[in-house]
Design an enzyme around this catalytic site. Structure first.
Site, PDB file in Angstrom:
ATOM      1  N   LYS A  76       0.848  -1.193   0.000  1.00  0.00           N
ATOM      2  CA  LYS A  76       0.000   0.000   0.000  1.00  0.00           C
ATOM      3  C   LYS A  76       0.887   1.246   0.000  1.00  0.00           C
ATOM      4  CE  LYS A  76      -3.891   1.916   2.715  1.00  0.00           C
ATOM      5  NZ  LYS A  76      -4.727   1.707   3.922  1.00  0.00           N
ATOM      6  N   SER A 171      -9.535   1.575   3.444  1.00  0.00           N
ATOM      7  CA  SER A 171      -8.805   2.370   2.461  1.00  0.00           C
ATOM      8  C   SER A 171      -7.751   1.572   1.687  1.00  0.00           C
ATOM      9  CB  SER A 171      -8.116   3.534   3.190  1.00  0.00           C
ATOM     10  OG  SER A 171      -7.190   3.018   4.150  1.00  0.00           O
ATOM     11  N   SER A 195      -9.512  -0.753   7.669  1.00  0.00           N
ATOM     12  CA  SER A 195      -9.030  -0.487   6.310  1.00  0.00           C
ATOM     13  C   SER A 195      -8.416  -1.675   5.581  1.00  0.00           C
ATOM     14  CB  SER A 195      -8.009   0.660   6.320  1.00  0.00           C
ATOM     15  OG  SER A 195      -8.682   1.883   6.355  1.00  0.00           O
TER      16      SER A 195
END
Length: 524
Positions: A76, A171, A195
């Site tokens: 990420k 996210s 997330s």
């Protein structure tokens, strides 16, 4: 090959049935053909191929570094990576290249993993759809699956076929989409309020949020220091255990990590749940929970009952205050963490040069989106001298009560809690953006953020496909530092439900071996 588990691919690499460079090239070519998903912000093609070549040399010498050697992974884009841009999907950090690797990234590289690139997210990981980053929204691979296409009929002939795509959740949506679309075998996400687990549920992958302090946060760009945890996304529970084993343990650069050495573990192939007590928290029957997910939750409880486990309803009475409490604490820490982005040391700097103050203000106005600015404003409001006691201190006290609820339940003999991960399956992007980010996050984090406030390990396990042909997951929450027990239960459940493999035309064209291992009967 691309649809296989990490341990099978690792065995194939050892036996010479596939070379690390070939595996890496297949992944890179799949990333190109699934570019429309927008899962990656940066693809580090050259670096990845170099790492794969080094791995190949080690295999030729018969000295691989471990199970992860030569395995393509993604990270990420809020973890620092030396030599590769780290943007947090924000104008504030566009072009920023960190001088060092986050501890988790370094540990993966030390084990020989091949870093393909950095994945998309909501700006600074603030959101639950992966729709609010500066690089645009991430599309859920299941939007292009045969399962979804067969179930979703356009409302009218004129309706654009492409407008039907659904969100990944967030996210860490880029990481979940990357694993789900077979472009990598594992990915790192982060989990502050759900997330990692939320996008895992929507994309039909395993999403593990470890106990707070088990994995180092050093080099993870902070959102909420007291809740952030690096998350692990994989296609099966065994793979999550392998990645956890290579990441967990003390880090001198992060004082919140455990002092003890972590012993990596292998999960039994015949996990037994008959002696366990499974708790069903009644407060997780939250407003807005779809009847489909409620039915799956109930079926899952019956599976455990039928296997001889004790299944009991439990109460976590302060759960109903948790989302409000989370909002106060989250925004307060966000306001504090975002203060470092001032245009002086790194990141974006405005051309405004009237005064230092005007440069600060312009930098932050240009660098942050409305969502981030909104959270900073809320956090600063809660931290004002006249509000501090009424909001921040009160929220800290409620957080303690929430954590105590879990302590009491686990103290009463319950081993694992079983809950839904999300209120429904993934919604179409056009529906999702009708609500503002804050409203959406409050709805989407409702079942996941309490585990972050209590610091407990939790995992999403893909359970079934909804009536719309989209993934639905259930969440298991364990005792602190009892990852082995949590993952053992998750693996047992995974074996029972036989979640179906995504059928992606894009992947089929690239790899005929993907669907050879498709699981048969499904849970529904």
């Amino acid at each position: 090959m691309m649809g296989n588990t990490m341990s099978l691919v690792s065995a194939a690499l050892k036996e010479g049935r596939v070379a690390p460079t070939e595996l890496c090239q297949r992944c890179l070519s799949l990333i190109k053909s699934t570019k429309f998903l927008n899962a990656y912000i940066t693809v580090a093609e050259e670096t990845a191929l170099k790492q794969a070549e080094e791995s190949e040399k080690r295999y030729r010498r018969g000295q691989p570094l471990g199970v992860l050697d030569g395995i393509p992974i993604a990270v990420k884009d809020n973890f620092n990576t030396a030599g590769i841009e780290t943007t947090c999907a924000s104008n504030m950090l566009k072009g920023y290249i960190s001088p060092y690797n986050a501890t988790v990234v370094q540990k993966l590289l030390d084990q020989g993993a091949v870093l393909l690139g950095k994945t998309n997210l909501d700006e600074f990981a603030m959101g639950s759809g992966s729709t609010d980053g500066v690089f645009g929204p991430v599309r859920n691979p299941w939007s292009y699956s045969r399962q979804y296409k067969e179930k979703s009929v356009p409302k009218s002939h004129s309706e654009d076929k492409d407008s039907n795509w659904v969100i990944t959740g967030g996210s860490s949506g880029g990481s979940a989409a990357a694993v789900s679309s077979f472009t990598c075998f594992a990915a790192l996400g982060s989990d502050t309020g759900g997330s990692t687990r939320n996008p895992a549920a929507h994309c039909g992958v395993v999403g593990l949020k470890p106990t707070y302090g088990l994995i180092s946060r050093h080099g993870l760009i902070p959102l909420v220091n007291s809740m952030d945890v690096p998350g692990i996304l994989t296609r099966c529970v065994d793979d999550a255990a392998v990645v956890l084993g290579s990441l967990a343990g003390h880090d001198p650069k992060d004082s919140t990590t455990i002092q003890d050495n972590f012993k990596p573990f292998e999960l039994s192939n015949l996990p037994d749940v008959s002696k366990l007590s499974i708790g069903i928290p009644k407060e997780y029957h939250a407003p807005g929970l779809s009847s489909e997910i409620l039915a799956l939750w109930s079926k899952a409880a019956d599976l455990f009952k039928n296997a001889g486990a004790k299944v009991i309803e439990v109460s976590l009475p302060h759960t109903r205050y948790s989302i409000v409490c989370y909002h106060v604490l989250c925004t307060a820490e966000v306001a504090s963490n975002m203060a470092r982005f001032d245009g002086l040391e790194y990141g974006h700097r405005s051309d405004m040069n009237k005064s230092t103050e005007s440069m600060y203000a312009a930098t932050r106005r240009e660098g942050f989106n409305d969502v981030v600015r909104g959270r900073i404003l809320s956090g600063n409001y809660f931290m004002l001298k006249q509000n501090y006691e009424n909001y921040f201190i009160k929220a800290q006290k409620v957080r303690r009560l929430i954590a105590n609820d879990f302590v009491k339940v686990f103290g009463s003999g319950v081993d694992i809690l079983l809950t839904p991960t999300t209120l429904s399956d993934a919604v179409p992007y056009t529906e999702f953006i009708k609500e503002d980010n804050r409203t959406r996050s409050a709805q989407d984090d409702i079942l996941t953020q309490a585990a972050n406030m209590a610091g407990l390990p939790a995992i999403n396990v893909p359970t079934a496909l909804s009536e719309r042909g989209l993934p639905v997951g259930l969440q298991f929450i364990g005792r602190s530092f009892q990852e082995k027990q949590l993952l053992t239960v998750a693996k047992w459940f995974e074996k029972q439900v036989k979640f179906p493999t995504i059928q992606l035309e894009e992947v089929k064209r690239h790899d005929h071996g993907v669907f050879q291992h498709q699981k048969s009967a499904s849970f529904l």
